[in-house]
Design a protein around this motif. Sequence first.
Motif, mmCIF file in Angstrom:
data_model
loop_
_atom_site.group_PDB
_atom_site.id
_atom_site.type_symbol
_atom_site.label_atom_id
_atom_site.label_comp_id
_atom_site.label_asym_id
_atom_site.label_seq_id
_atom_site.Cartn_x
_atom_site.Cartn_y
_atom_site.Cartn_z
ATOM 1 N N VAL A 41 43.088 35.659 45.602
ATOM 2 C CA VAL A 41 43.972 36.542 44.845
ATOM 3 C C VAL A 41 43.209 37.825 44.536
ATOM 4 O O VAL A 41 42.154 37.788 43.886
ATOM 5 C CB VAL A 41 44.440 35.867 43.539
ATOM 6 N N ASP A 42 43.761 38.949 44.998
ATOM 7 C CA ASP A 42 43.067 40.232 44.852
ATOM 8 C C ASP A 42 43.598 41.104 43.724
ATOM 9 O O ASP A 42 42.956 42.101 43.371
ATOM 10 C CB ASP A 42 43.149 41.013 46.167
ATOM 11 N N ALA B 99 48.647 33.528 34.864
ATOM 12 C CA ALA B 99 49.230 34.829 35.182
ATOM 13 C C ALA B 99 49.590 35.617 33.928
ATOM 14 O O ALA B 99 49.558 36.857 33.928
ATOM 15 C CB ALA B 99 50.464 34.641 36.059
ATOM 16 N N ALA B 100 49.906 34.901 32.862
ATOM 17 C CA ALA B 100 50.297 35.573 31.623
ATOM 18 C C ALA B 100 49.106 35.966 30.765
ATOM 19 O O ALA B 100 49.254 36.741 29.822
ATOM 20 C CB ALA B 100 51.232 34.667 30.815
ATOM 21 N N GLY B 101 47.929 35.454 31.084
ATOM 22 C CA GLY B 101 46.747 35.715 30.275
ATOM 23 C C GLY B 101 45.993 36.947 30.727
ATOM 24 O O GLY B 101 46.496 37.784 31.484
ATOM 25 N N ALA B 102 44.766 37.042 30.230
ATOM 26 C CA ALA B 102 43.921 38.192 30.577
ATOM 27 C C ALA B 102 43.634 38.193 32.078
ATOM 28 O O ALA B 102 43.475 37.148 32.708
ATOM 29 C CB ALA B 102 42.620 38.133 29.789
ATOM 30 N N GLU B 103 43.556 39.382 32.651
ATOM 31 C CA GLU B 103 43.303 39.490 34.074
ATOM 32 C C GLU B 103 41.844 39.138 34.379
ATOM 33 O O GLU B 103 40.928 39.660 33.753
ATOM 34 C CB GLU B 103 43.599 40.902 34.563
ATOM 35 N N PRO B 104 41.611 38.247 35.361
ATOM 36 C CA PRO B 104 40.234 37.918 35.739
ATOM 37 C C PRO B 104 39.615 39.046 36.548
ATOM 38 O O PRO B 104 40.333 39.917 37.042
ATOM 39 C CB PRO B 104 40.406 36.648 36.579
ATOM 40 N N PRO B 105 38.326 39.058 36.720
ATOM 41 C CA PRO B 105 37.710 40.053 37.609
ATOM 42 C C PRO B 105 38.084 39.736 39.058
ATOM 43 O O PRO B 105 37.821 38.647 39.537
ATOM 44 C CB PRO B 105 36.211 39.874 37.358
ATOM 45 N N TRP B 106 38.715 40.670 39.734
ATOM 46 C CA TRP B 106 39.177 40.440 41.100
ATOM 47 C C TRP B 106 38.045 40.673 42.096
ATOM 48 O O TRP B 106 37.170 41.477 41.835
ATOM 49 C CB TRP B 106 40.340 41.380 41.428
ATOM 50 N N PRO B 107 38.100 40.017 43.260
ATOM 51 C CA PRO B 107 39.054 38.957 43.630
ATOM 52 C C PRO B 107 38.613 37.596 43.089
ATOM 53 O O PRO B 107 37.443 37.414 42.729
ATOM 54 C CB PRO B 107 39.017 38.988 45.153
ATOM 55 N N VAL B 108 39.560 36.648 43.076
ATOM 56 C CA VAL B 108 39.266 35.288 42.656
ATOM 57 C C VAL B 108 39.880 34.326 43.664
ATOM 58 O O VAL B 108 40.727 34.707 44.476
ATOM 59 C CB VAL B 108 39.799 34.973 41.247
ATOM 60 N N VAL B 109 39.446 33.073 43.594
ATOM 61 C CA VAL B 109 40.044 32.006 44.384
ATOM 62 C C VAL B 109 40.756 31.067 43.417
ATOM 63 O O VAL B 109 40.144 30.592 42.451
ATOM 64 C CB VAL B 109 38.987 31.237 45.200
ATOM 65 N N GLU C 222 35.390 32.721 40.953
ATOM 66 C CA GLU C 222 35.186 34.081 41.438
ATOM 67 C C GLU C 222 34.939 34.028 42.941
ATOM 68 O O GLU C 222 34.264 33.140 43.447
ATOM 69 C CB GLU C 222 33.997 34.726 40.731
ATOM 70 N N PHE C 223 35.503 34.989 43.651
ATOM 71 C CA PHE C 223 35.312 35.033 45.092
ATOM 72 C C PHE C 223 33.891 35.512 45.394
ATOM 73 O O PHE C 223 33.468 36.573 44.941
ATOM 74 C CB PHE C 223 36.322 35.982 45.740
#
Length: 278
Positions: free
Chosen positions: A135-136, A110-120, A157-158
Amino acid sequence: MRIGLITRDPGHPLLAGTTALLAPGHEVETLDAETATDVPGPLADVYLLKARTPRALSLARALERRGAPVLNSAAATALCQDRTAMAERARRAGLPFAATRTWPTLARLAAGAEPPWPVVVKSRHSRKDDLVARVDDAARLRELAAAFPREPVVVQEFAPNSGWDHKLWAIGDRLFAALRRSELAPGEQGPAQPLDPGSLPEGWSALVHRVGEVFALDVYGVDVIDDGDGAPLIVDINAFPGVRGQSGAPEALAALTLARAGTGSAGRRLAADAVGGT
């Protein structure tokens, strides 16, 4: 023959049905791995490792060191408990497994770089009531991190899909299948819908058996989603799943159990005779 069940729930439908088939001619005993640390005296001819707790794995390893066959092996069961190791093994073998990244804690993610949304987001270590969530956005990720800050996790990745998971199970050479509403889809999950394995897309049955070879599993489940073009994507692999509601599953497990306890063609004949030629 003597068959040992390593489980805390011998009344589980698959185990209970298998025991009912075996008990008339064989001795079936239950080992509660949470209380049994060793097996004094003669070993059983084969053990079924249904429990997957650390204590159960430790007991199974001790039995294997003494020469007892365990189905599935402790090593194969432990591999399926670690989603990072599972993904690495699958990808190295060329299996179509979802790309998986590992984070030491959910708070670090959560504190790191944002992943490409959405993810599982899933618990790294598979267990009962573990974390599996879509997680969207970053806000939802922070909510999960507040609830499970120290949880080691993997991120996938979703993949867009129909909202239905293909639950595919193998017991030895026998294949079983069902459709189940994805736990990531909105609404109630509901019961699984039985599916004829013969109706699976071309190559899917062979893929399931290939998973068994790669992971050295005898009884296992493979969770697959359809990418929309009929291509399978594996999102999880489970050692000794419940295989609930599948006609013929107890017969298949009884036959496999006796075949593993016996040797060669004699063991296979004994297995077939014991369950009426199944």
